[in-house]
Design a protein around this motif. Structure first.
Motif, PDB file in Angstrom:
ATOM      1  N   ASN A  21       0.837  -1.190   0.000  1.00 30.88           N
ATOM      2  CA  ASN A  21       0.000   0.000   0.000  1.00 30.88           C
ATOM      3  C   ASN A  21       0.878   1.249   0.000  1.00 30.88           C
ATOM      4  OD1 ASN A  21      -2.390   1.557   0.197  1.00 30.88           O
ATOM      5  ND2 ASN A  21      -2.079   1.787   2.398  1.00 30.88           N
ATOM      6  N   GLY A  22       0.494   2.228  -0.808  1.00 31.64           N
ATOM      7  CA  GLY A  22       1.195   3.501  -0.839  1.00 31.64           C
ATOM      8  C   GLY A  22       2.329   3.597  -1.833  1.00 31.64           C
ATOM      9  N   MET A  69       1.198  -6.859   5.531  1.00 28.97           N
ATOM     10  CA  MET A  69       0.932  -5.564   4.908  1.00 28.97           C
ATOM     11  C   MET A  69       2.169  -4.682   5.023  1.00 28.97           C
ATOM     12  SD  MET A  69      -1.967  -2.666   5.690  1.00 28.97           S
ATOM     13  CE  MET A  69      -1.031  -2.022   7.067  1.00 28.97           C
ATOM     14  N   ASN A  81       3.092  -0.900   4.272  1.00 29.29           N
ATOM     15  CA  ASN A  81       2.514   0.419   3.998  1.00 29.29           C
ATOM     16  C   ASN A  81       3.632   1.451   3.896  1.00 29.29           C
ATOM     17  OD1 ASN A  81       0.377   2.358   3.726  1.00 29.29           O
ATOM     18  ND2 ASN A  81       0.841   3.017   5.806  1.00 29.29           N
ATOM     19  N   TYR A  82       3.662   2.182   2.778  1.00 26.68           N
ATOM     20  CA  TYR A  82       4.699   3.191   2.531  1.00 26.68           C
ATOM     21  C   TYR A  82       4.096   4.579   2.670  1.00 26.68           C
ATOM     22  CZ  TYR A  82       8.135   6.069   0.080  1.00 26.68           C
ATOM     23  OH  TYR A  82       9.032   7.045  -0.251  1.00 26.68           O
ATOM     24  N   ASP A  83       4.740   5.422   3.456  1.00 32.30           N
ATOM     25  CA  ASP A  83       4.325   6.810   3.649  1.00 32.30           C
ATOM     26  C   ASP A  83       5.252   7.702   2.834  1.00 32.30           C
ATOM     27  OD1 ASP A  83       3.318   9.205   4.450  1.00 32.30           O
ATOM     28  OD2 ASP A  83       3.614   8.886   6.607  1.00 32.30           O
ATOM     29  N   GLU A  91       5.707   0.764   7.267  1.00 35.08           N
ATOM     30  CA  GLU A  91       5.075   0.094   8.399  1.00 35.08           C
ATOM     31  C   GLU A  91       4.841  -1.373   8.026  1.00 35.08           C
ATOM     32  OE1 GLU A  91       4.624   1.364  11.323  1.00 35.08           O
ATOM     33  OE2 GLU A  91       5.302   3.370  10.733  1.00 35.08           O
TER      34      GLU A  91
END
Length: 443
Positions: free
Chosen positions: A142-143, A181, A183-185, A192
């Motif tokens: 995600n991201g 999962m 998750n890339y910000d 994460e």
């Protein structure tokens, strides 16, 4: 009676162990540490190995003497494709995700992490491990979409290649028991890492009815009828599906049904296709571990190549060219030292061979040729010509003590001389006379 002898019955082997072939299409990962790490980091390594099951070594034991080359040599025959290496320094904990055998290597800083035990401690109903670790987890990224950065794209591909791909048309939903999962910000450029358990149950069914179907019925002595138990807490049970995701699955089955009888009285059957529609609710429960990662460095090879990206250090094109030149110079010097070492080993072995041959060959070569010529004169009764002399000098010794015999006699003589010298030096002196004590002095 006559005693019958036992027959020698040889038991045949009925079970032949099957050699399991290594499937190179499935990625396998080794998770281990390098250097000295704390106890909590060791527990984190154990938890990450549990995440990567079943395509990892959960009981891998590394030694301080093991090098990266040792793991690379083992990775080839076992079909290992990736390394996850944890290290610790005074500044923090780091994770290196590397592709074997030629890289690239991505170095992450572990900003924060939580163990499986920490996640269970804050849950009201923690999950006990079961059969979900027998299948590989699903990967959700995600991201990463819409981010036009090379190191982010490489990071996405590295995580994607560490987990086996599941074809949608052939996947069995019963095997989808876990989810990882990533998750890339884009603002903080942090990752994460989360690990969830997937549970599913039939949707639209009252909780009490589900207890009846699963035989989890409590004491019914306070109820006059079964309907009182089923409808008693219907309103409270409807709130269970608010936070869950409902999905609809369709399953097509083909079965044979009776189609009457024929004139002969035999039963006829026909194939009937039936579609069964089920509504299920899917719930994700976190089972840990958690990790917050930050990419620091991207290297070309397995922890020794050219640095393509560094979060903290920015270099100019001249500095990059100078660094590349220094790397090539180091590689050239390393190759030169290796060749010099091989040349020294060859020269040393050649000297040893020459010394061994000089002990017997040089001393005996001239005498052996003369012995052959003397034997020819004695046996034939005339002087040999030059060609015959040359042939006799190169021929094997025909009479008298040969090369091996002379070498044996020489070594035997040397051994006798050494033995005589040692006997002269090590002559034992006569022991002193023991003093005799009498009992006259005792009272």
């Amino acid at each position: 009676g006559i005693a019958m002898g036992k027959k020698n019955i040889r038991k045949k082997r009925t079970h032949v162990p099957q050699v399991q072939e290594i499937d190179n299409s499935i990625p396998k990962t080794l998770v281990f540490k390098r250097g000295t790490v704390g106890n909590t980091v060791k527990e984190l390594i154990t938890d990450v190995r549990q995440v990567m099951l079943p395509f990892t070594a959960p009981k891998l034991k590394e030694r301080k003497s093991n090098t990266i080359k040792d793991f690379v040599h083992v990775a080839g025959p076992l079909g290992v494709t990736h390394f996850m290496i944890f290290t610790s320094t005074d500044l923090g904990t780091y994770l290196r995700a590397a592709r074997t055998p030629a890289g690239p290597t991505l170095t992450y800083q572990v900003c924060s992490y939580s163990l499986v035990s920490d996640v269970k401690r804050i849950q009201q109903r923690p999950h006990s491990p079961g059969a979900e670790f027998k299948t590989a987890p699903l990967l959700v990224l995600n991201g990463f979409a819409g981010v036009d950065k090379k190191h982010v794209e490489l990071m996405k591909l590295t995580w994607k290649d560490m987990f086996p791909s599941l074809p949608v048309d052939k996947v069995n939903l019963e095997n989808c028991r876990r989810v990882v999962m990533i998750n890339y910000d884009d603002k903080t450029e942090d990752i994460e890492f989360r690990h969830y358990l997937v549970t599913s149950s039939v949707a639209g069914v009252n909780k009490n009815i589900k207890n009846v179907l699963t035989r989890k019925v409590s004491d019914l002595s306070d109820y006059n009828d079964i309907s009182d138990y089923v409808l008693g807490e219907a309103e409270a049970s409807e709130s269970d599906v608010e936070d869950d995701t409902q999905i609809t699955t369709e399953k097509t089955i083909t079965k044979s049904v009776s189609a009457g009888k024929t004139k002969d009285g035999k039963r006829r059957k026909k194939q009937v296709t039936q579609t069964i529609t089920n509504q299920s609710k899917v719930r994700l429960q976190e089972i840990g571990p958690r990790m917050s990662l930050r990419l620091l460095k991207v290297e070309d090879k397995l922890m020794e190549g050219e640095v393509h990206y560094h979060r903290l250090v920015q270099k100019t094109s001249e500095e990059i060219a100078l660094q590349k030149q220094q790397k090539e110079e180091q590689k050239r010097l390393k190759e030169q030292r290796r060749k010099e070492q091989e040349q020294r080993i060859k020269s040393k072995t050649g000297e040893d061979d020459d010394e061994d041959s000089n002990d017997g060959d040089d001393e005996a070569s001239g005498s052996e040729g003369e012995d052959n010529i003397e034997w020819y004169r004695r046996e034939v009764g005339q002087e040999p010509d030059e060609e015959t002399k040359e042939a006799l000098r190169q021929a094997e010794p025909s009479g008298g003590p040969g090369r091996d015999q002379k070498r044996f006699q020489k070594k035997r003589k040397q051994g006798n001389d050494n033995r005589n010298t040692n006997n002269k030096d090590n002559k034992r002196e006569p022991p002193n006379k023991k003093r005799r004590f009498s009992n006259s002095g005792k009272k």
